[in-house]
Design an enzyme around this catalytic site. Structure first.
Site, short mmCIF file in Angstrom:
data_model
loop_
_atom_site.label_atom_id
_atom_site.label_comp_id
_atom_site.label_asym_id
_atom_site.label_seq_id
_atom_site.Cartn_x
_atom_site.Cartn_y
_atom_site.Cartn_z
CB CYS A 14 -0.91 -0.04 1.24
SG CYS A 14 -1.70 1.50 1.66
CB CYS A 17 0.48 1.80 4.12
SG CYS A 17 -1.23 1.20 4.01
#
Length: 95
Positions: A14, A17
């Site tokens: 991600c 993230c």
């Protein structure tokens, strides 16, 4: 009273993230041991991550969950800035 707990749900694949990680690191530096910070990789399919996903209805990463004394205080989806996180956590620390 217990200290607040911030759970950072992320996945290695991600991109957002990876943007959240240095913000969480900075938060940890500034708040020290007043807040318990847990990083949970939900990109790895385990019984524990499935349990978290069900409990907090995790559909997107990053998701940040803040609890105090086992009570859900806030669930935040997407990258959160330092000021937002501090504004939620500081009053919890001062209780």
């Amino acid at each position: 009273m217990a200290k607040p707990v911030l759970m950072d749900f992320f996945a290695e694949w991600c991109g957002p993230c990876h943007q959240q990680t240095p913000i969480i690191d900075q938060l940890k530096e500034q708040m020290g041991n007043q807040v318990e910070i847990r990083k949970i990789d939900v990109g790895v399919d385990t019984a524990e991550t499935r349990q978290y996903a069900a409990k907090y209805d995790l559909q997107f990463v990053p998701t940040i969950v803040i609890e105090k004394d086992g009570v859900l205080i806030k669930k935040l989806v997407g990258v959160q800035d330092l000021g937002t996180l501090e504004s939620i956590l500081k009053p919890l620390v001062e209780q």
